[in-house]
Design a protein around this motif. Structure first.
Motif, PDB file in Angstrom:
ATOM      1  N   UNK A 194       0.853  -1.187   0.000  1.00  0.00           N
ATOM      2  CA  UNK A 194       0.000   0.000   0.000  1.00  0.00           C
ATOM      3  C   UNK A 194       0.889   1.236   0.000  1.00  0.00           C
ATOM      4  N   UNK A 195       0.765   2.036  -1.067  1.00  0.00           N
ATOM      5  CA  UNK A 195       1.524   3.284  -1.173  1.00  0.00           C
ATOM      6  C   UNK A 195       0.602   4.455  -0.830  1.00  0.00           C
ATOM      7  N   UNK A 196       0.975   5.197   0.222  1.00  0.00           N
ATOM      8  CA  UNK A 196       0.227   6.407   0.581  1.00  0.00           C
ATOM      9  C   UNK A 196       0.779   7.585  -0.209  1.00  0.00           C
ATOM     10  N   UNK A 197      -0.117   8.310  -0.867  1.00  0.00           N
ATOM     11  CA  UNK A 197       0.260   9.480  -1.647  1.00  0.00           C
ATOM     12  C   UNK A 197       0.545  10.645  -0.701  1.00  0.00           C
ATOM     13  N   UNK A 198       1.766  11.188  -0.766  1.00  0.00           N
ATOM     14  CA  UNK A 198       2.173  12.275   0.131  1.00  0.00           C
ATOM     15  C   UNK A 198       1.714  13.650  -0.354  1.00  0.00           C
ATOM     16  N   UNK A 199       1.171  13.720  -1.566  1.00  0.00           N
ATOM     17  CA  UNK A 199       0.667  14.981  -2.075  1.00  0.00           C
ATOM     18  C   UNK A 199       1.711  15.880  -2.696  1.00  0.00           C
ATOM     19  N   UNK A 200       2.949  15.406  -2.759  1.00  0.00           N
ATOM     20  CA  UNK A 200       4.031  16.208  -3.345  1.00  0.00           C
ATOM     21  C   UNK A 200       4.711  15.490  -4.503  1.00  0.00           C
ATOM     22  N   UNK A 201       4.004  14.510  -5.078  1.00  0.00           N
ATOM     23  CA  UNK A 201       4.571  13.730  -6.174  1.00  0.00           C
ATOM     24  C   UNK A 201       5.300  12.485  -5.722  1.00  0.00           C
ATOM     25  N   UNK A 202       5.292  12.216  -4.421  1.00  0.00           N
ATOM     26  CA  UNK A 202       5.957  11.020  -3.896  1.00  0.00           C
ATOM     27  C   UNK A 202       4.961  10.184  -3.092  1.00  0.00           C
ATOM     28  N   UNK A 203       5.335   8.928  -2.864  1.00  0.00           N
ATOM     29  CA  UNK A 203       4.518   7.995  -2.093  1.00  0.00           C
ATOM     30  C   UNK A 203       5.371   7.369  -0.981  1.00  0.00           C
ATOM     31  N   UNK A 204       4.684   6.843   0.040  1.00  0.00           N
ATOM     32  CA  UNK A 204       5.344   6.124   1.125  1.00  0.00           C
ATOM     33  C   UNK A 204       4.714   4.753   1.276  1.00  0.00           C
ATOM     34  N   UNK A 205       5.545   3.723   1.383  1.00  0.00           N
ATOM     35  CA  UNK A 205       5.069   2.359   1.588  1.00  0.00           C
ATOM     36  C   UNK A 205       4.611   2.210   3.046  1.00  0.00           C
ATOM     37  N   UNK A 206       3.288   2.045   3.236  1.00  0.00           N
ATOM     38  CA  UNK A 206       2.734   1.922   4.591  1.00  0.00           C
ATOM     39  C   UNK A 206       2.043   0.567   4.772  1.00  0.00           C
ATOM     40  N   UNK A 207       2.435  -0.417   3.975  1.00  0.00           N
ATOM     41  CA  UNK A 207       1.736  -1.701   3.932  1.00  0.00           C
ATOM     42  C   UNK A 207       1.636  -2.367   5.292  1.00  0.00           C
ATOM     43  N   UNK A 208       2.767  -2.471   5.968  1.00  0.00           N
ATOM     44  CA  UNK A 208       2.786  -3.241   7.212  1.00  0.00           C
ATOM     45  C   UNK A 208       2.074  -2.513   8.344  1.00  0.00           C
ATOM     46  N   UNK A 209       2.341  -1.204   8.498  1.00  0.00           N
ATOM     47  CA  UNK A 209       1.657  -0.492   9.575  1.00  0.00           C
ATOM     48  C   UNK A 209       0.154  -0.391   9.329  1.00  0.00           C
ATOM     49  N   UNK A 210      -0.250  -0.409   8.031  1.00  0.00           N
ATOM     50  CA  UNK A 210      -1.679  -0.359   7.723  1.00  0.00           C
ATOM     51  C   UNK A 210      -2.347  -1.721   7.888  1.00  0.00           C
ATOM     52  N   UNK A 211      -1.560  -2.793   7.908  1.00  0.00           N
ATOM     53  CA  UNK A 211      -2.104  -4.128   8.120  1.00  0.00           C
ATOM     54  C   UNK A 211      -2.698  -4.781   6.888  1.00  0.00           C
ATOM     55  N   UNK A 212      -2.207  -4.408   5.693  1.00  0.00           N
ATOM     56  CA  UNK A 212      -2.779  -4.955   4.450  1.00  0.00           C
ATOM     57  C   UNK A 212      -1.730  -5.636   3.569  1.00  0.00           C
ATOM     58  N   UNK A 213      -0.606  -6.028   4.146  1.00  0.00           N
ATOM     59  CA  UNK A 213       0.451  -6.702   3.373  1.00  0.00           C
ATOM     60  C   UNK A 213       0.133  -8.189   3.276  1.00  0.00           C
ATOM     61  N   UNK A 214      -0.973  -8.500   2.645  1.00  0.00           N
ATOM     62  CA  UNK A 214      -1.437  -9.881   2.520  1.00  0.00           C
ATOM     63  C   UNK A 214      -0.343 -10.729   1.865  1.00  0.00           C
ATOM     64  N   UNK A 215       0.038 -11.865   2.466  1.00  0.00           N
ATOM     65  CA  UNK A 215       1.167 -12.646   1.942  1.00  0.00           C
ATOM     66  C   UNK A 215       0.790 -13.691   0.904  1.00  0.00           C
ATOM     67  N   UNK A 216      -0.497 -13.803   0.551  1.00  0.00           N
ATOM     68  CA  UNK A 216      -0.925 -14.847  -0.374  1.00  0.00           C
ATOM     69  C   UNK A 216      -0.714 -14.408  -1.826  1.00  0.00           C
ATOM     70  N   UNK A 217      -1.249 -15.169  -2.765  1.00  0.00           N
ATOM     71  CA  UNK A 217      -1.182 -14.792  -4.176  1.00  0.00           C
ATOM     72  C   UNK A 217      -2.437 -13.983  -4.489  1.00  0.00           C
ATOM     73  N   UNK A 218      -2.282 -12.663  -4.518  1.00  0.00           N
ATOM     74  CA  UNK A 218      -3.427 -11.777  -4.726  1.00  0.00           C
ATOM     75  C   UNK A 218      -3.556 -11.405  -6.191  1.00  0.00           C
ATOM     76  N   UNK A 219      -4.785 -11.171  -6.609  1.00  0.00           N
ATOM     77  CA  UNK A 219      -5.078 -10.811  -7.995  1.00  0.00           C
ATOM     78  C   UNK A 219      -5.716  -9.427  -8.038  1.00  0.00           C
ATOM     79  N   UNK A 220      -6.998  -9.354  -8.317  1.00  0.00           N
ATOM     80  CA  UNK A 220      -7.686  -8.077  -8.398  1.00  0.00           C
ATOM     81  C   UNK A 220      -8.025  -7.569  -6.997  1.00  0.00           C
ATOM     82  N   UNK A 221      -8.162  -6.251  -6.889  1.00  0.00           N
ATOM     83  CA  UNK A 221      -8.499  -5.633  -5.615  1.00  0.00           C
ATOM     84  C   UNK A 221      -9.310  -4.374  -5.881  1.00  0.00           C
ATOM     85  N   UNK A 222      -9.979  -3.877  -4.853  1.00  0.00           N
ATOM     86  CA  UNK A 222     -10.837  -2.711  -5.050  1.00  0.00           C
ATOM     87  C   UNK A 222     -11.044  -1.975  -3.731  1.00  0.00           C
TER      88      UNK A 222
END
Length: 631
Positions: A194-222
């Protein structure tokens, strides 16, 4: 044909020539002509009596190179131009082909169209594969291309810090933290990002702190707001339980020779999808079981999140591979019930489970309910489910899809009105999952698995026709199409297409169809869910109504432009726009000019709307030359 007396031919010919000169030849680009041939003398039998004069429709059809049985209801002939190289988009999906035929090699990847930097032009993000065995390489990272606004793009992956090197499959977009900037979620074979948009043209990887770094084989998402609290939740579709350390052998025969190939999904157990509830503090909670949606046997490929029954709650359709599809009806209070069988979408009309791939939604028949299209593997029929309000009907055969789609495997479906005539047409990215057994064993990868993409035109009466051969050279190339997204890349009012091709360069198709008038709407909600996911929109123009919605994510592995696009045909004014916002509030706007991008803010939250009108010259070039009359 019409027969007239010969003595009137001269005057008829002068009048017809003058009319054509004004109505046709001055407006279409004229092809280069060969040297003029001598005019043959009329046959003896035509000297006396009557002569045959072609009617105007025949002349127009012949001039455009259309088939003799072309139905004017199909609208303007399609024209798409591959501008990938000129636009500077050089991305190529790397699947890490090892020769051991790991099943994930044949499935990726996705593409997202979204305005990450707020300049009102759509940017392009590609999820990339990587080495499936051994350590990943930075060479095969995901890519973000910034739209320069002049038809070209610049690779800003490094500057934006979104170059994930996982084995990527799909991506989706949504402003989960409500700060006005679209964030980005990437689904992988392995931990998601999960990349959080910082609003200045850059992003920050917040996958683990957000709790959505699913370790399985993921396909589509919404992204979606399933509980109506104004915060965007996240649905992640997991496909199969797969181990790289234990590939499954499968074989085909080519010319009597036994060769290895990719296995079938039935060789592997399924995996549970995840529903993550937004906690409002930057984190998500897995509420899959609590919501009644835990299905460990699922084999999800495509997902669609929208209010299927107009009860104000977002429902979720899951397209499964080689088993029944799921339809989770939102009951409110954070609970869902699976009604796929009762609703008529679990199986095809013969009661057989299909190898369903992606899904897209649109009101193809103009009755106000959003229908679903679901492609599948070769020898099956791509299924069009007509929404009847409480359930669906499989109308694939009646719409002509049975004859048009059973010869190729489809992955990503896109409903798009490519000619702006007001009828949703259909695009399908296609490509093999098993090698073509008619191709020699020594052929290259693309030749063995490549298939030509498919473009179908709606005739406005509920049927579709294959117009791929008219749409440009791309549709004659046999590529391995996977994810695809639609959007107005150049803000000229028609929908362009971006395709991620497996083991090959991506394709950017600029829509150059001489279509009708149009309007594009960007909605900003008053509270919480600023992107207005779940809003329903109804547009009335020239006595005709069309319906659409702002939805989180549909198709296969990909995210299309979230702005709502309507083709208007010959209408130059939109008489009425009705919006039902996610909080249930109804807003009406009236008497708006066509051919503009319009931002509509929910009433009571500042100026109600702002827009950009397409310059008149560009609008004229884009207009339908022969608006068809609707019955």
């Amino acid at each position: 044909m019409k027969r007239i007396p010969r003595h009137l031919c001269r005057w008829y010919g002068l009048a017809l020539g003058f009319a054509l000169g004004l109505a046709v030849f001055s407006r279409w680009p004229r092809p280069s002509s060969p040297a003029a041939a001598p005019i043959a003398a009329p046959p003896a039998e035509a000297v006396s009596g009557e002569v045959e004069i072609p009617d105007l429709a025949t002349i127009l059809r012949d001039r455009q190179g259309l088939p003799a049985d072309w139905d004017p209801g199909l609208g303007a002939p399609p024209q798409f131009t591959d501008v990938s190289e000129a636009a500077g988009v050089t991305f190529a999906y790397y699947n890490g082909n090892t020769g051991r035929y790991h099943y994930p090699e044949i499935m990726g990847g996705g593409v997202a169209l979204f305005d990450y930097d707020g300049d009102e032009f759509l940017d392009i993000y590609f999820a990339n594969g990587n080495r499936i065995e051994g350590a990943p390489s930075i060479e095969y990272r995901n890519c973000l291309y910034r739209n320069n606004g002049d038809g070209t793009f610049t690779d800003v992956t490094v500057q934006a810090a979104v170059g994930d090197t996982g084995y990527g499959h799909g991506c989706c977009v949504g402003d989960y933290d409500g700060d006005g900037d679209p964030d980005l979620y990437v689904s992988n074979l392995g931990a998601n990002v999960l990349y959080r948009n910082n609003g200045d043209g850059t992003f920050t990887d917040v996958s683990r702190e957000a709790g959505v770094a699913d370790p399985l084989w993921s396909q589509s998402s919404s992204f979606l707001d399933f509980d109506g609290d104004g915060l965007l939740d996240l649905y992640v579709q997991n496909y199969l339980t797969y181990s790289v350390a234990a590939p499954v052998d499968a074989f085909i025969y080519v010319g009597g020779e036994k060769l290895r190939d990719y296995p079938s999904p039935i060789s592997f157990p399924g995996a549970p999808d995840r529903l993550y509830r937004n906690q409002g503090d930057g984190t998500f909670a897995d509420v899959t079981a609590q919501a009644g949606m835990l299905r460990p046997d699922g084999k999800g490929m495509g997902v669609a999140c929208w209010d299927m029954d107009h009860d104000g709650l977002t429902d979720i359709f899951v397209a499964n591979d080689g088993m029944e599809n799921f339809l989770f009806r939102n009951r409110g209070g954070g609970a869902f019930e699976e009604i796929g069988l009762a609703a008529g979408v679990a199986f095809d009309d013969m009661g057989v489970p299909e190898s369903s791939m992606g899904v897209d939604i649109a009101d193809y028949d103009g009755d106000g309910w959003l229908d679903m299209i679901v492609p599948c593997t070769r020898k099956q029929v791509y299924t069009l489910y007509r929404n009847l309000g409480t359930h669906f009907a499989d109308v694939s055969a009646a719409c002509g899809l049975a004859q048009l789609t059973s010869d190729r495997t489809g992955f990503c479906p896109l409903f798009l009105d490519y000619d702006n005539d007001g009828d949703p047409d259909l695009f399908f990215s296609t490509g093999g999952v098993r090698a073509n057994q008619l191709i020699a064993a020594g052929a290259d990868y693309q030749e063995r698995y490549g298939v030509a993409d498919l473009l179908l035109a709606s005739d406005g009466k509920g049927r579709f026709r294959d117009v791929s051969s008219l749409a440009g050279p791309h549709f004659q190339r046999e590529l391995i199409g996977r994810g695809a997204a639609k959007g107005d890349l150049d803000n000229d009012g028609d929908l362009d297409i971006v395709i991620s091709n497996l083991a090959g360069p991506a394709t950017v198709l600029r829509n150059e169809t001489r279509g009708g008038h149009w309007i594009v709407l960007r909605l900003i909600a008053a509270r919480g869910n600023r992107e207005a996911l779940g809003a329903r929109v109804r547009v009335e123009a020239a006595g005709r109504a069309q319906s659409s919605a702002v939805h989180g994510g549909v198709t296969f592995l990909s995210q299309s432009d979230r702005r709502v696009h309507f083709g208007l045909g010959s209408a130059t004014v939109v008489e009425r726009i009705e919006i039902i916002w996610p909080d249930g509030e109804r807003q009406v706007l009236e008497d708006l000019a066509a051919d503009q991008h319009l931002t509509i803010v929910q009433a009571g939250q500042g100026p109600p709307m702002s827009g950009r009108v397409l310059p008149q010259a560009a609008a004229e070039m884009n207009r339908l030359e022969t608006p068809r009359a609707r019955q």
